[in-house]
Design an enzyme around this catalytic site. Structure first.
Site, PDB file in Angstrom:
ATOM      1  N   ARG A 104       0.832  -1.198   0.000  1.00  0.00           N
ATOM      2  CA  ARG A 104       0.000   0.000   0.000  1.00  0.00           C
ATOM      3  C   ARG A 104       0.865   1.245   0.000  1.00  0.00           C
ATOM      4  O   ARG A 104       1.732   1.408   0.854  1.00  0.00           O
ATOM      5  CB  ARG A 104      -0.924  -0.002   1.224  1.00  0.00           C
ATOM      6  N   THR A 108      -1.125   7.622  -0.956  1.00  0.00           N
ATOM      7  CA  THR A 108      -2.402   7.522  -1.674  1.00  0.00           C
ATOM      8  C   THR A 108      -3.303   6.442  -1.105  1.00  0.00           C
ATOM      9  O   THR A 108      -4.499   6.412  -1.395  1.00  0.00           O
ATOM     10  CB  THR A 108      -2.157   7.191  -3.155  1.00  0.00           C
ATOM     11  N   ASP A 203       3.108  -6.794  10.552  1.00  0.00           N
ATOM     12  CA  ASP A 203       4.117  -6.512  11.572  1.00  0.00           C
ATOM     13  C   ASP A 203       3.940  -7.410  12.792  1.00  0.00           C
ATOM     14  O   ASP A 203       4.928  -7.880  13.381  1.00  0.00           O
ATOM     15  CB  ASP A 203       4.040  -5.048  11.999  1.00  0.00           C
TER      16      ASP A 203
END
Length: 209
Positions: A104, A108, A203
């Protein structure tokens, strides 16, 4: 319009509750991702077509049933989707696996493709695209568009946590794709993260933050 199924099983609710806790360890989080994915897959495969076959038990010949056709293919969106795929493979060990790499753009919030590798017969299989989080819906929509461009039509999407905004975007972009959700959360924050959510799934799976 897409069929949207939000899980209501107590085991799924319990396990997602543990995943949400910020002090849940990396190992425990990783294990729970696989476990919840397996439970969601159980529901997502409920309507797979079956065919009759003749088998022989230790006592007699009889008619049994098996999944019809070329069967299944799991396509995790990298990297967080990998441990969902592991859980589903515990349930369906003969499934084939493809991979789609998207990240990603943090400015944006739109997905950028960097990798795609699928089984050669993927167009003949039921495809289960998996990603822990359905946030803006951009990555899921892009991944499914990529699959359709390769001639694949039988597609389902599985996620652990979803925001209403992502569900709306995905179902509008791909009304022929059913969506299976572990928990439908409240909303996205200004950074495109799901609230209450569970943080960044990648993560937390890999201990990178």
């Amino acid at each position: 319009m897409s069929k949207v199924v939000v899980m209501d099983h107590p085991l799924i609710k319990h396990k997602i509750g543990i995943m949400r806790r910020k002090n849940t360890s990396t190992k425990e989080f990783r294990d729970l991702v696989s476990e919840v994915a397996m439970l969601i897959c159980y529901e997502a495969t409920r309507e797979l077509p079956l065919t009759d076959i003749e088998i022989e038990t230790p006592l007699v010949k009889t008619i049994a049933q098996e999944i019809e056709g070329k069967k299944l293919c799991i396509v995790p969106i990298l990297r967080a989707g990998l441990h969902m795929a592991d859980g589903i493979l515990n349930l369906i060990p003969n499934a084939k696996v493809g991979h789609i790499g998207l990240y990603r753009n943090e400015e944006t919030l739109e997905p950028v493709e960097y990798f795609c590798k699928l089984p050669v017969d993927a167009s003949e299989r039921e495809i289960f695209v998996v990603d822990p989080m359905l946030a803006t819906g951009g990555s899921a929509s892009a991944a499914i568009t990529l699959l359709k461009e390769k001639g694949i039509s039988k597609i389902h999407f599985l996620c652990l946590i979803a925001a209403p905004e992502g569900v709306k975007r995905l179902s509008q972009a791909h009304p022929d794709v059913d969506i299976f959700i572990g928990s439908l959360d409240e909303r996205l924050n200004e950074h495109g993260y799901i609230l209450p959510g569970l943080g960044d799934a990648g993560d937390r799976i890999y201990g990178t933050k």
